[in-house]
Scaffold this active site. Structure first.
Site, PDB file in Angstrom:
ATOM      1  CD  GLU A  13      -6.012   3.591   6.698  1.00 49.94           C
ATOM      2  OE1 GLU A  13      -6.278   3.164   8.030  1.00 49.94           O
ATOM      3  OE2 GLU A  13      -5.628   2.581   5.953  1.00 49.94           O
TER       4      GLU A  13
ATOM      5  CB  ALA B   9       1.019  -1.381  11.769  1.00 50.20           C
ATOM      6  CG  MET B  10       0.291  -3.150   4.325  1.00 47.86           C
ATOM      7  SD  MET B  10      -1.717  -2.186   4.824  1.00 47.86           S
ATOM      8  CE  MET B  10      -2.004  -2.308   3.201  1.00 47.86           C
ATOM      9  CD  GLU B  11      -5.454  -2.177   5.853  1.00 48.86           C
ATOM     10  OE1 GLU B  11      -5.597  -1.267   4.892  1.00 48.86           O
ATOM     11  OE2 GLU B  11      -4.101  -1.830   6.432  1.00 48.86           O
ATOM     12  CG  ASN B  12       0.106  -6.392   4.454  1.00 50.24           C
ATOM     13  OD1 ASN B  12      -0.263  -5.825   2.900  1.00 50.24           O
ATOM     14  ND2 ASN B  12       0.126  -6.473   4.859  1.00 50.24           N
TER      15      ASN B  12
ATOM     16  CD  GLU C  86      -2.837  -1.627  10.959  1.00 47.83           C
ATOM     17  OE1 GLU C  86      -3.352  -1.800   9.833  1.00 47.83           O
ATOM     18  OE2 GLU C  86      -2.599  -0.683  11.371  1.00 47.83           O
TER      19      GLU C  86
ATOM     20  CG  HIS D  11      -7.774  -2.162   8.130  1.00 45.10           C
ATOM     21  ND1 HIS D  11      -8.947  -1.179   7.758  1.00 45.10           N
ATOM     22  CD2 HIS D  11      -6.381  -0.538   8.319  1.00 45.10           C
ATOM     23  CE1 HIS D  11      -7.177   0.194   7.605  1.00 45.10           C
ATOM     24  NE2 HIS D  11      -6.657   0.151   7.967  1.00 45.10           N
TER      25      HIS D  11
ATOM     26  CD  GLU E 280      -2.875   1.329   2.495  1.00 45.17           C
ATOM     27  OE1 GLU E 280      -3.525   1.984   2.406  1.00 45.17           O
ATOM     28  OE2 GLU E 280      -2.688  -0.098   3.315  1.00 45.17           O
TER      29      GLU E 280
END
Length: 851
Positions: free
Chosen positions: A314, A256-259, A292, A295, A122
């Site tokens: 977001e 952080a990233m919500e993959n 996260e 999400h 992202e």
């Protein structure tokens, strides 16, 4: 061929994708310098498309071969992708590309962090992995095969097979490419499990590097389980895969990233232990874990149609994590913290050259719009909507939104339509919050006549570069009225301001009341009302709304600081007496009392002076703040040791709200005591501390008063091997350096052998800490500006995202006197004129220079 200079992208130009995808299979043959990515993608023409050109995004890729339905093709390549002639029917695209993860210092796409492979896609990082329609409205089911000698190989979804040197994952939920994730490395897992409300068992894993990180995952795992329970209870949302993995990565541009099913976290947002993490670290980890995870529904199952809708996922998810923290801890304290953050960062954006709507109308580089306006103001819009429609209608509307758009890429219009259809309310005017930049100001006048009290509210919204002559907003103003006795004569009532000017009347009152306006910070606006110091002191003593009680003290302090700077006034003894009463009020939460003691920031004072037409002088502001804190310490000195002792927490460390609140108030007392006792008590606490909160608070108190040399040396000796704790050591010195020594201190820190400027956490600790040191950064000779500009120019070719975000330190240049303005502009222009400046930084600097 070379592409032209970056083009502005407009929301109004949105077109559906030319092709949709029925399935993706990716094979990764991992190698640090020559990873091969083999893709097989099943495309079909989109019947809704107007442009039928087959275009795939791609950046920094070496195309080895490409085929359509098994036949070799030779696409036309550009710096940003490829085009190719394709059948007017479904077809299979095969491609093989080569990439070099260990040379990817931008930390976008597939890169390496300390020998571990990891991804960040992202917003537009997937195009650095393989050729693909890298846009959020193209969703597909992914199967991923990883071939490597790494012991742990992870991707999205559920594991479907593994063997010596390979692992395969399948994600049955369609997702856009920005949610793709891959991790491979020498990792160990802290594991747990969760049974959903649907009876499904979910395996939970937090992967980190072995020793000592594996001992620091228990709190994150517990926070994850609590988040899953909360989302089921409050929003009725259950998790939907067999496994949920989190991986901690040292080199990461964000938190952080919500993959989907494989969240990738900055290590600082996962790892926690009592001896290495503060109470604030624990709360931050808890909130980011929740964010996260939430999400999974607000961002993954329902994603955004295009990047202009970023606030859709977001803003909603920030609001949900705010609710979660309020339920886990203190709701009043959380609301004050959120307002402080909004005012410190988002109001600052709205007031300067970086102002933009919650849903921007255009962008050059989408990475530059991961802003406080999108996140924090976006969350405020959700809160206002819930306040306007009510709790139950809000819940029904959100459920309808999920039911309608599950598996889809949605828009703000889709979100508001769910509320309009559920409640019957016309939200056309409310939608202006998404389209009009700036912070609304509400001017308040009042009148009392024959038992009737009239409040007149007039709203205004300043012109911005993108729009003038803005329309009135729909603003919920929560208000209550108090009698002179302190009794509440009108409880909280939501006044809906929809016109430029409106009056609201309250009848059958026996005296003119004291209004308590914008209770709970019911809207992200600025209230402008002639209010006496006595009235603020009255509200500080009697307001029943926790937020407005705090706000009254905050505004009193702000006005007093402005007067001390502008008129050389002395601290107001009434304020000091009121604070003394508050900190000794055992009926108040200790965390709330600690917040009461926190002064407005130096930046807040600079903004208040600028708003009043006075050019701020940062060094004088610093001295005035120090003077007021010393006056507080002197006035309260008889109470400080008693409260400090009463707030001692016995027994094993716990990061829960009760113990953290006590430590917060106790350490606020310590900070004041250190101004009077030469650091005696702080030195004792530093030596005796058995947790990082107490050790770091003592170190902060010592450094702030110039007594910290020995403690800093001891701290470094103790924690030299812990990278996250050392970030604290670096950052504390940068942010607390005295104005006259700040530039020299930061120069010394950047020359330290442990200063790794390519690591975002360490760079932010030192240069971000320096930018937050207002008087040091704004040194009169411009040396602070030159120092930061030098480092941003150095960092830009390595990590454009971090550079662009750090450049925002210069955004307030228009508020200062001409001489300081000139020095700040000169630094910005030097950055702007740097050869081959990244698109990220070039856009950010250009916007600021428009000032």
């Amino acid at each position: 061929m070379k592409d032209a200079s970056p083009q502005t992208i407009y929301l109004a130009d949105y077109q559906p994708p030319a092709f949709l995808i029925d399935g993706v299979h990716l094979t990764f043959r991992l190698s640090p310098k020559a990873t091969r990515v083999i893709s097989r993608i099943r495309f079909r023409p989109n019947p809704d498309a107007t442009d039928t050109t087959f275009t795939l995004h791609g950046q920094d890729l070496k195309l080895v071969n490409a085929q359509i339905d098994g036949a070799d093709v030779s696409p036309t390549l550009t710096d940003n992708g490829l085009t190719c002639d394709v059948p007017d029917a479904p077809f299979v695209w095969d491609a093989e590309v080569e990439i070099a993860p260990d040379g990817n210092t931008a930390l976008e796409g597939l890169y390496m962090s300390g020998g571990m492979y990891c991804t960040q896609c992202e917003a537009e990082g997937f195009r650095k992995i393989t050729y693909y329609p890298d846009r959020p409205d193209v969703m597909a089911v992914f199967t991923v095969r990883i071939e490597s000698d790494m012991p742990v190989m992870l991707s999205n979804g559920n594991p479907v097979g593994s063997g010596a040197g390979w692992a395969e994952w399948h994600d049955s939920w369609p997702k856009p490419a920005y949610l793709f994730a891959l991790v491979a490395g020498d990792l160990v897992a802290t594991s747990g499990s969760f049974t959903t409300m649907n009876g499904d068992d979910v395996a939970l894993n937090i992967y980190v590097r072995p020793r000592p990180d594996e001992a620091k995952c228990d709190f994150a795992l517990d926070a994850l389980i609590r988040s899953m329970k909360w989302d089921e209870k409050v929003y009725g949302r259950a998790y939907d895969l067999d496994i949920f993995n989190i991986v901690a990565v040292d080199d990461f541009n964000m938190g952080a990233m919500e993959n989907k099913g494989l969240n990738i976290f900055n290590s600082s947002c996962v790892l926690a232990s009592p001896t290495t993490s503060t109470d604030a670290d624990y709360e931050r980890i808890e909130a980011i874990i929740a964010h996260e995870y939430f999400h999974n529904w607000t961002g993954n199952r329902v994603t955004c149609r295009d990047w202009f809708q970023l606030c859709l996922k977001e803003g909603l998810t920030v609001y949900r994590d705010q609710q979660f923290t309020a339920d886990m801890r203190s709701a009043p304290v959380k609301r004050i913290d959120d307002a402080l953050d909004l005012r410190a960062y988002q109001f600052r954006e709205d007031a300067g050259p970086l102002a933009h709507p919650v849903r921007p109308a255009s962008f050059v580089e989408i990475n530059n719009f991961y802003t406080a306006t999108v996140y924090e103001k976006g969350a405020e819009l959700i809160g206002m909507l819930k306040l306007l429609v009510g709790d139950d209608p809000y819940a029904k509307a959100v459920t309808l939104y999920f039911d309608r758009h599950d598996g889809q890429a949605a828009t703000i219009e889709d979100w508001l339509a769910a509320f309009a259809d559920t409640t019957g309310r016309d939200l056309t005017q409310f939608a202006l919050w998404y389209a009009q930049a700036g912070t609304p100001e509400i001017t308040v006048t009042d009148q009392f006549d024959n038992g009737t009290y009239t409040l007149t509210l007039r709203q205004s919204l300043r012109d911005t570069d993108d729009m003038a002559d803005k329309q009135p907003m729909h603003i919920p103003v929560a208000a209550g009225l108090l009698a002179s006795s302190g009794a509440e004569v009108v409880p909280t009532t939501v006044l809906e301001l929809t016109e430029v000017e409106q009056s609201f009347t309250f009848d059958n009152l026996t005296e003119k009341p004291i209004p308590s306006l914008l209770r709970g910070f019911s809207a992200p606006v600025i209230i402008k009302r002639q209010q006496t110091a006595d009235e603020r002191l009255f509200l500080l003593a009697h307001d029943t709304d926790p937020f407005n009680k705090w706000e009254a003290g905050r505004q009193f302090a702000s006005d007093m600081l402005v007067g001390m700077v502008r008129d050389d006034a002395a601290p107001d003894a009434r304020y000091l007496t009121a604070l003394t009463g508050l900190i000794t009020d055992k009926a108040l939460d200790p965390a709330y009392r600690a917040l009461m003691l926190a002064l407005p920031s130096q930046d807040d004072t600079a903004r208040a002076l600028a708003d009043a037409g006075h050019a701020p002088e940062p060094q004088k502001i610093y001295l005035v703040h120090e003077s007021l804190r010393y006056a507080m310490a002197e006035h309260m000195q008889d109470r400080l040791p008693q409260i400090y002792a009463a707030m001692h927490v016995a027994g094993p460390y716990s990061p829960d709200a009760k113990d953290a609140g006590q430590r917060s108030l106790g350490n606020a007392m310590l900070g004041l005591m250190t101004r009077l006792d030469g650091g005696k008590q702080a030195s004792a606490q530093f030596a005796q501390a058995d947790n990082m909160t107490q050790q770091m608070s003592a170190l902060r108190a010592l450094v702030a008063q110039g007594h910290g040399a020995d403690a800093l040396a001891a701290f470094r000796t103790q924690w030299a091997q812990d990278r996250l704790v050392m970030d604290k050591w670096f950052g504390l010195q940068a942010v607390l350096a005295s104005p006259e020594h700040a530039v020299a201190t930061v120069n010394m820190l950047t020359q330290d052998a442990d200063f790794n400027w390519k690591n975002p956490n360490r760079f932010r600790a030192v240069l971000g800490g320096f930018a937050a040191n207002a008087a040091g950064f704004h040194a009169a000779d411009g040396s602070g500006y030159a120092l930061l500009a030098d480092w941003l120019i150095r960092l830009d070719p390595v990590n454009p995202q971090t550079t662009a975000r750090m450049a925002k330190a210069f955004e307030t240049w228009p508020r200062y006197a001409p001489d300081r303005q000139a020095k700040m502009k000169a630094a910005l222009q030097r950055i702007a004129h740097t050869p081959e400046l990244s698109r990220d930084t070039a856009e950010m600097v250009a916007r600021m220079l428009k000032g």
